[in-house]
Design an enzyme around this catalytic site. Structure first.
Site, PDB file in Angstrom:
ATOM      1  N   HIS A  19      -3.107   7.149   2.212  1.00 18.41           N
ATOM      2  CA  HIS A  19      -3.573   5.843   1.748  1.00 18.41           C
ATOM      3  C   HIS A  19      -4.907   5.554   2.436  1.00 18.41           C
ATOM      4  O   HIS A  19      -5.036   5.676   3.656  1.00 18.41           O
ATOM      5  CB  HIS A  19      -2.529   4.779   2.092  1.00 18.41           C
ATOM      6  CG  HIS A  19      -3.053   3.391   1.987  1.00 18.41           C
ATOM      7  ND1 HIS A  19      -3.707   2.937   0.861  1.00 18.41           N
ATOM      8  CD2 HIS A  19      -3.042   2.363   2.864  1.00 18.41           C
ATOM      9  CE1 HIS A  19      -4.066   1.680   1.063  1.00 18.41           C
ATOM     10  NE2 HIS A  19      -3.681   1.302   2.262  1.00 18.41           N
ATOM     11  N   CYS A  77       0.820  -1.223   0.000  1.00 19.18           N
ATOM     12  CA  CYS A  77       0.000   0.000   0.000  1.00 19.18           C
ATOM     13  C   CYS A  77       0.852   1.271   0.000  1.00 19.18           C
ATOM     14  O   CYS A  77       0.314   2.369  -0.116  1.00 19.18           O
ATOM     15  CB  CYS A  77      -0.959  -0.012   1.181  1.00 19.18           C
ATOM     16  SG  CYS A  77      -2.039  -1.443   1.175  1.00 19.18           S
ATOM     17  N   ASN A 105     -10.074  -0.226   0.826  1.00 17.89           N
ATOM     18  CA  ASN A 105      -8.629  -0.086   0.691  1.00 17.89           C
ATOM     19  C   ASN A 105      -8.209  -0.718  -0.639  1.00 17.89           C
ATOM     20  O   ASN A 105      -8.224  -1.932  -0.789  1.00 17.89           O
ATOM     21  CB  ASN A 105      -7.970  -0.798   1.880  1.00 17.89           C
ATOM     22  CG  ASN A 105      -6.450  -0.818   1.817  1.00 17.89           C
ATOM     23  OD1 ASN A 105      -5.857  -0.551   0.783  1.00 17.89           O
ATOM     24  ND2 ASN A 105      -5.832  -1.161   2.929  1.00 17.89           N
TER      25      ASN A 105
HETATM   26  N1  COA Z   1     -17.471  -7.895  11.683  1.00 21.27           N
HETATM   27  C1  COA Z   1     -17.853  -8.113  12.940  1.00 21.27           C
HETATM   28  N2  COA Z   1     -16.974  -8.375  13.923  1.00 21.27           N
HETATM   29  C2  COA Z   1     -15.670  -8.426  13.609  1.00 21.27           C
HETATM   30  C3  COA Z   1     -15.216  -8.218  12.297  1.00 21.27           C
HETATM   31  C4  COA Z   1     -16.177  -7.953  11.324  1.00 21.27           C
HETATM   32  N3  COA Z   1     -15.859  -7.721  10.026  1.00 21.27           N
HETATM   33  N4  COA Z   1     -13.868  -8.330  12.282  1.00 21.27           N
HETATM   34  C5  COA Z   1     -13.491  -8.591  13.537  1.00 21.27           C
HETATM   35  N5  COA Z   1     -14.567  -8.661  14.343  1.00 21.27           N
HETATM   36  C6  COA Z   1     -14.630  -8.907  15.768  1.00 21.27           C
HETATM   37  C7  COA Z   1     -13.419  -9.661  16.268  1.00 21.27           C
HETATM   38  O1  COA Z   1     -13.593 -11.042  16.123  1.00 21.27           O
HETATM   39  C8  COA Z   1     -13.419  -9.251  17.723  1.00 21.27           C
HETATM   40  O2  COA Z   1     -14.379 -10.008  18.415  1.00 21.27           O
HETATM   41  P1  COA Z   1     -14.084 -10.530  19.900  1.00 21.27           P
HETATM   42  O3  COA Z   1     -13.890  -9.290  20.721  1.00 21.27           O
HETATM   43  O4  COA Z   1     -15.318 -11.302  20.197  1.00 21.27           O
HETATM   44  O5  COA Z   1     -12.838 -11.345  19.757  1.00 21.27           O
HETATM   45  C9  COA Z   1     -13.922  -7.815  17.696  1.00 21.27           C
HETATM   46  O6  COA Z   1     -14.612  -7.670  16.446  1.00 21.27           O
HETATM   47  C10 COA Z   1     -12.814  -6.781  17.786  1.00 21.27           C
HETATM   48  O7  COA Z   1     -11.814  -7.168  16.883  1.00 21.27           O
HETATM   49  P2  COA Z   1     -10.517  -6.315  16.704  1.00 21.27           P
HETATM   50  O8  COA Z   1      -9.630  -6.954  15.695  1.00 21.27           O
HETATM   51  O9  COA Z   1      -9.957  -5.995  18.054  1.00 21.27           O
HETATM   52  O10 COA Z   1     -11.152  -4.987  16.099  1.00 21.27           O
HETATM   53  P3  COA Z   1     -10.484  -3.594  15.897  1.00 21.27           P
HETATM   54  O11 COA Z   1     -11.210  -2.571  16.656  1.00 21.27           O
HETATM   55  O12 COA Z   1      -8.989  -3.661  16.017  1.00 21.27           O
HETATM   56  O13 COA Z   1     -10.810  -3.348  14.366  1.00 21.27           O
HETATM   57  C11 COA Z   1      -9.762  -3.403  12.230  1.00 21.27           C
HETATM   58  C12 COA Z   1     -10.311  -4.227  13.373  1.00 21.27           C
HETATM   59  C13 COA Z   1      -9.219  -4.385  11.182  1.00 21.27           C
HETATM   60  C14 COA Z   1     -10.894  -2.583  11.603  1.00 21.27           C
HETATM   61  C15 COA Z   1      -8.636  -2.460  12.739  1.00 21.27           C
HETATM   62  O14 COA Z   1      -7.747  -3.183  13.550  1.00 21.27           O
HETATM   63  C16 COA Z   1      -7.889  -1.816  11.655  1.00 21.27           C
HETATM   64  O15 COA Z   1      -8.424  -1.069  10.861  1.00 21.27           O
HETATM   65  N6  COA Z   1      -6.554  -2.056  11.540  1.00 21.27           N
HETATM   66  C17 COA Z   1      -5.765  -1.554  10.468  1.00 21.27           C
HETATM   67  C18 COA Z   1      -5.915  -2.472   9.302  1.00 21.27           C
HETATM   68  C19 COA Z   1      -5.443  -1.878   8.005  1.00 21.27           C
HETATM   69  O16 COA Z   1      -5.704  -0.749   7.712  1.00 21.27           O
HETATM   70  N7  COA Z   1      -4.750  -2.696   7.217  1.00 21.27           N
HETATM   71  C20 COA Z   1      -4.274  -2.357   5.935  1.00 21.27           C
HETATM   72  C21 COA Z   1      -3.123  -1.431   6.070  1.00 21.27           C
HETATM   73  S1  COA Z   1      -2.475  -1.085   4.514  1.00 21.27           S
END
Ligand code: COA
Length: 327
Positions: A252, A111, A282
């Site tokens: 990004h 990215c 993304n």
């Molecule tokens: N729908 C519903 N629930 C979801 C889910 C979805 N699509 N994805 C994850 N969950 C759940 C998880 O299982 C977890 O459940 P639990 O508490 O029962 O275990 C809960 O939601 C929280 O998960 P978590 O991973 O802690 O969520 P978060 O607040 O960190 O959000 C992202 C997840 C991916 C949105 C966030 O971490 C993020 O944006 N990270 C950056 C990723 C990114 O930009 N990557 C590309 C970079 S180039």
């Protein structure tokens, strides 16, 4: 030699899938996805749509805006992590555009690919080696997403964006800073997994396959929110301007919460933050030129505006560049 960005274009596949549609594939909801990421829908390439095809469509628009012919292009750089051909897709773009004079190659920095590509292209122009460069960011990550992993499949979409960079009397590329840290590589992968295969007794090679994207979302989030403001500040410093002189923050398009947090740390007001991720998700290397092209065509970004563009992602890699649009 000075550098100017003189044309932009973009292309996304026709087919769109909204969050409600996604909730038929994995256990998720529009509420969860839009509140955690800001994404509402994404465009997805069908089996007939190639990285080359969307890259060519975006490139034609960029050449038209820059008012140059394909035969004027000296260099084509395709930033991608999802090439149609691992040997390189850029030369297929070259032939489809009829850019007979151009040398063409792929560049992979996930990215961050567009920013790394912009900095790479700039070196060829600075030295006087080339005058006209076509830089494309294009990805079809839907090919590589694990569609049963709700933690990642909700994030990505497909698309392409392109810019024309030209030698110019006035230098519009003010500064940059690009970085990598392989120690955190395991946070985000689209990795090859080898399968040992014995050719003859005592000679074993590996023939495997690429595995779908894996990600530690929280680690990537923490990395982005800490490192992206730092690298933008460094690029601003190198540009010899102040943060108040930035007209547009063009990050990004990974997640609205990352965009908001980075802007807040830099004390850049929300109205200066370009965001179109609600519609596209993304799109990896395509996200910056896609958002740039939309903002230009909407008349939001105007010639002479100062833009801080920053990419971040797998590698890990991250980088920022400060430029003013137009000649
Ligand atoms: N729908 C519903 N629930 C979801 C889910 C979805 N699509 N994805 C994850 N969950 C759940 C998880 O299982 C977890 O459940 P639990 O508490 O029962 O275990 C809960 O939601 C929280 O998960 P978590 O991973 O802690 O969520 P978060 O607040 O960190 O959000 C992202 C997840 C991916 C949105 C966030 O971490 C993020 O944006 N990270 C950056 C990723 C990114 O930009 N990557 C590309 C970079 S180039």
């Amino acid at each position: 030699m000075g550098i100017a960005l003189t044309g932009s274009g973009s292309c996304t596949p026709q087919v769109s899938l909204d969050n409600h549609g996604l909730s038929q594939i994995v256990e998720t909801s529009d509420e969860w996805i839009s509140s955690r990421t800001g994404i509402r829908q994404r465009r997805l390439a069908d089996a007939e749509t190639s990285v080359c095809a969307i890259a060519v469509a975006a490139s034609k628009q960029a050449l038209e805006m820059a008012q140059i012919a394909p035969t004027d292009i000296d260099l084509i750089i395709l930033a991608t992590s999802s090439a149609d051909d691992l040997f390189g897709t850029a030369s297929q773009i070259q032939v489809q555009l009829g850019a007979t004079k151009a040398v063409a190659f792929d560049l992979t920095a996930a990215c961050s690919g567009f920013v790394f590509g912009l900095v790479t292209a700039a070196q060829f122009i600075r030295t006087g080696a080339y005058q006209n460069v076509l830089l494309i960011g294009a990805d079809i990550l839907s090919r590589w997403v694990n569609w049963s992993d709700r933690g990642t499949c909700v994030l990505f979409g497909d698309g392409a964006g392109a810019v024309v960079m030209q030698a110019n009397d006035r230098d519009r590329l003010l500064g940059f800073e690009i970085r990598s840290d392989g120690t955190q590589n395991a946070c985000l992968n689209l990795a090859y997994r080898p399968q040992p295969k014995e050719l003859v007794p005592g000679v074993t090679i590996a023939q495997g396959a690429y595995q779908p994207i894996t990600m530690n979302g929280q680690e990537v989030y923490r990395f982005a929110v800490k490192k992206v403001p730092e690298v933008i500040e460094k690029a601003i410093f190198r540009s010899n301007i102040s943060v108040e002189e930035i007209d547009w923050l063009l990050l990004h398009q990974a997640n609205q919460r990352i965009l908001d947090a980075v802007a807040q740390r830099l004390k850049i007001p929300p109205e200066k933050v370009i965001s179109n991720l609600a519609n596209y998700g993304n799109t990896s290397a395509a996200s910056i030129p896609l958002a740039l092209d939309e903002a230009l065509r909407q008349g939001k970004i105007k010639p002479g505006d100062t833009i801080a563009a920053a990419g971040f992602g797998a590698g890990l890699t991250w980088g920022a560049t400060i430029f003013q649009w137009g000649r």
